[in-house]
Design an enzyme around this catalytic site. Sequence first.
Site, PDB file in Angstrom:
ATOM      1  N   ASP A 124      29.920  40.572  49.821  1.00 48.75           N
ATOM      2  CA  ASP A 124      30.916  40.891  48.789  1.00 48.75           C
ATOM      3  C   ASP A 124      31.766  42.104  49.183  1.00 48.75           C
ATOM      4  O   ASP A 124      31.649  43.177  48.605  1.00 48.75           O
ATOM      5  CB  ASP A 124      30.172  41.151  47.465  1.00 48.75           C
ATOM      6  N   SER A 150      30.835  49.018  41.364  1.00 46.67           N
ATOM      7  CA  SER A 150      31.166  47.997  42.350  1.00 46.67           C
ATOM      8  C   SER A 150      32.099  48.596  43.384  1.00 46.67           C
ATOM      9  O   SER A 150      33.086  49.241  43.037  1.00 46.67           O
ATOM     10  CB  SER A 150      31.873  46.823  41.677  1.00 46.67           C
ATOM     11  N   HIS A 167      34.908  41.057  44.993  1.00 47.06           N
ATOM     12  CA  HIS A 167      35.222  40.790  43.587  1.00 47.06           C
ATOM     13  C   HIS A 167      36.113  41.867  42.979  1.00 47.06           C
ATOM     14  O   HIS A 167      36.693  41.650  41.928  1.00 47.06           O
ATOM     15  CB  HIS A 167      33.961  40.492  42.761  1.00 47.06           C
TER      16      HIS A 167
HETATM   17  N1  ARG Z   1      27.643  41.092  38.601  1.00 48.56           N
HETATM   18  C1  ARG Z   1      28.664  41.768  39.369  1.00 48.56           C
HETATM   19  C2  ARG Z   1      29.496  42.651  38.440  1.00 48.56           C
HETATM   20  O1  ARG Z   1      29.139  42.849  37.322  1.00 48.56           O
HETATM   21  C3  ARG Z   1      29.533  40.793  40.099  1.00 48.56           C
HETATM   22  C4  ARG Z   1      30.460  40.009  39.238  1.00 48.56           C
HETATM   23  C5  ARG Z   1      31.406  39.122  39.997  1.00 48.56           C
HETATM   24  N2  ARG Z   1      30.811  37.832  40.348  1.00 48.56           N
HETATM   25  C6  ARG Z   1      30.643  36.759  39.505  1.00 48.56           C
HETATM   26  N3  ARG Z   1      30.043  35.708  39.948  1.00 48.56           N
HETATM   27  N4  ARG Z   1      31.088  36.742  38.271  1.00 48.56           N
HETATM   28  O2  ARG Z   1      30.661  42.929  38.579  1.00 48.56           O
HETATM   29  N1  GLU Z   2      29.282  44.103  39.603  1.00 51.57           N
HETATM   30  C1  GLU Z   2      29.407  45.343  38.879  1.00 51.57           C
HETATM   31  C2  GLU Z   2      30.812  45.931  38.911  1.00 51.57           C
HETATM   32  O1  GLU Z   2      31.781  45.231  38.955  1.00 51.57           O
HETATM   33  C3  GLU Z   2      28.424  46.308  39.425  1.00 51.57           C
HETATM   34  C4  GLU Z   2      27.117  45.811  39.067  1.00 51.57           C
HETATM   35  C5  GLU Z   2      26.522  46.596  37.964  1.00 51.57           C
HETATM   36  O2  GLU Z   2      26.896  46.427  36.792  1.00 51.57           O
HETATM   37  O3  GLU Z   2      25.673  47.395  38.346  1.00 51.57           O
HETATM   38  O4  GLU Z   2      31.005  47.108  38.779  1.00 51.57           O
END
Ligand code: ARG
Ligand code: GLU
Length: 716
Positions: free
Chosen positions: A223, A648, A87
């Site tokens: 991921d 991330s 991502h």
């Molecule tokens: N929760 C993770 C973050 O905050 C992954 C986000 C990307 N994936 C998604 N399905 N939106 O970045």
């Molecule tokens: N998915 C988040 C990011 O893009 C990390 C997850 C979190 O917020 O801990 O940094």
Amino acid sequence: MRILRLLLFVFLFPVFSPVSLQAHEGMWLPHLLQQLEGRMRETGMRMSAEDIYSVNNTSLKDAVLHFGGGCTGSVISKEGLVLTNHHCGYGQIQAHSTVERHLLRDGFWAGTKADELPNPGLTVTFIRRIEDVTDIALAGVTADMSEAERQSTIDRNLNDHAPSVRREADEDIFFRPIYYGNQYLLFVTLTYRDVRLVGTPPESIGKFGADTDNWVWPRHTGDFSLFRIYAGPDNRPADYSPDNRPYDPVHHLPVSLGGVKEGDFTLVYGFPGRTQQYLPASAVAMTLESVNPPRIAIRDTALHILDRAMRADEKTRLQYASKYARIANAWKKWIGENQGLTQTRAVWKKKSLEAEFRERVESDPRYHSLLEELDSIVATVTPYEVAAQYHNEIILRTVEIFTPARWLQTLAARYAENGEKGYADYLPRVRSALAGFYKDYRPDLDKEVFVALMQLYAQEGDPRLAHPIIFQSFAGDGAVQMASTLYSGTLADAARTLALLDLSPEALTNAVQADPVIGLYEQLQSHYKREVGQPLARWQDEMDQRMRRYMAAQMEAFPDQPYYPDANGTLRVTFGQVEGYQPEGRPRYECQTWLSGVIEKYVPGDYEFDVPARLRELEERKDYGPYGEGDRMPVCFIGSNHTTGGNSGSPAMDADGHLIGLNFDRVWEGTMSDLNFDPSICRNIMVDARYILFIIDKFAGARHIVDEMTLVNTRR
Ligand code: ARG
Ligand code: GLU
């Protein structure tokens, strides 16, 4: 008597451990780790602080990088191979995808270095050195200075200091306040500009579970994606050139085949974006009770409408997939945040802390009424914060037709300010932005969102702060009528809007002035800035000043607590352990997931839960190569590391600094760690390094990429 004592104990306990800094809370500054070395060793670490961060010797920090400004990555081969999340590389992967060569759908693995794909604009930044420059920054700052005087003194001090900072010609520097401006840090950085895509699994692995599984454990997402840094002949940063060579790193992380067990030490090294650990209880209560509910409701409304349309039509699904993911990501995070704050009684805990704080500073005139002042500012700003949510969420982020309105308005403003030249310079940007926007735009769908959100705004918005037109024209059927006018105009139509760009600057200006959508947008914006934005900024200043004092006061009142600054996008170390958890009302969650769980979630043809045939075959034959554990293939694991957005792509390392995982998410209720870390439910989610190797080698047959790495196995 015993019961009384027990009650007393229960009540006083949180008070006696004031900052309630538990086992694994903390996003630590890497240059100050000596103080923590003991605790880290007790948790299982076998390295020294100097192995993690050193200015004079090679250390782990030399393998950690800020990826594209918002994510983290790490160097995992002697030829500059970079590991980050799928991502995080999504934009680049998408940009290289075409109908014939659909990288998102099919994955991509460069066969040779010549096949690696350049990404204009993508950078990676290493931290060369961190220094405390508090004394320099605050020289001449006095307690009776106004805020403006204080800030200009600091700015002057740092500007004067900058030229004397020791650094190479191609290194950059920046300064950052920490602890609400009580201290200042200097960062010396080195940024590489030629970063190429090396490999990515298909979305059905890299984004497996998509939004349904986002922020959720148990998780089964691979991921990850791979890039490579290229350098000039001297191994220093250079613009893209086919002659550039793979970067020869100062350090690269060995990758462990040893796997993880519950209780193992974990260290996550990266660039967390923003946390607010030291707020008063009243501010946390404001987020919980006043700010999160409306923004969740607004996004909920929009997501329902989009979801229905996306399920009904494949083209719409493709057009809206990434917009939907963006809206859903924070929406889901806020829901989890509120659950976690409630479940762990975070506000109550902060209140008991404050009771103790009050006792300790009671006689100190500097801090005497500080909490009362903070609470009263919070009470004052709450309606403004809520009004800001309505405006930002509805007008700026979710209703799409205001996006072309913004571009055209800015173009006309460029012409008004800088004449023909300003106009001509800006025109290409507007043209490409609008072309990109309309490619994925369905006006009928946006109209539906507009009606629902404006009705919600008229019903729930604050009449003292929102523009009167909201309540006069958009309540109930009013929204429907307004929408039928606005969405039959120019901006709902790609061809008509793009044709505006062929007009003369004067004619475009006239069209902008006459357009009803742009007119509405301007009215709402200027009213918002005057009535909400400006007062909010003033109150935020007042709040920041007091938070600076409150931060210092907490450090004085509870001097035995180890403190760490809130995340601010700078390099941090967090450590913890591989650790499952007990969600409320559900069985305990194990710390590891397996490939068999991917197969359990498999829904043929589904856009979130499809599984590639090749992966199903490998699981069926249990053909895991050297990467499996017994007759199972590990996929993801969780740990008690304190992480946030920006982490991330952060490498997760074992007690010896070997890569064991790749951070990419947190468990749902644990997202409250941005405001209040609680070791009982705050867990970060990582891809198991063995799954990454398995996907590259066994699934994709890209063995040559694994061969570049330094594999170690300390467990066996
Ligand atoms: N929760 C993770 C973050 O905050 C992954 C986000 C990307 N994936 C998604 N399905 N939106 O970045
Ligand atoms: N998915 C988040 C990011 O893009 C990390 C997850 C979190 O917020 O801990 O940094």
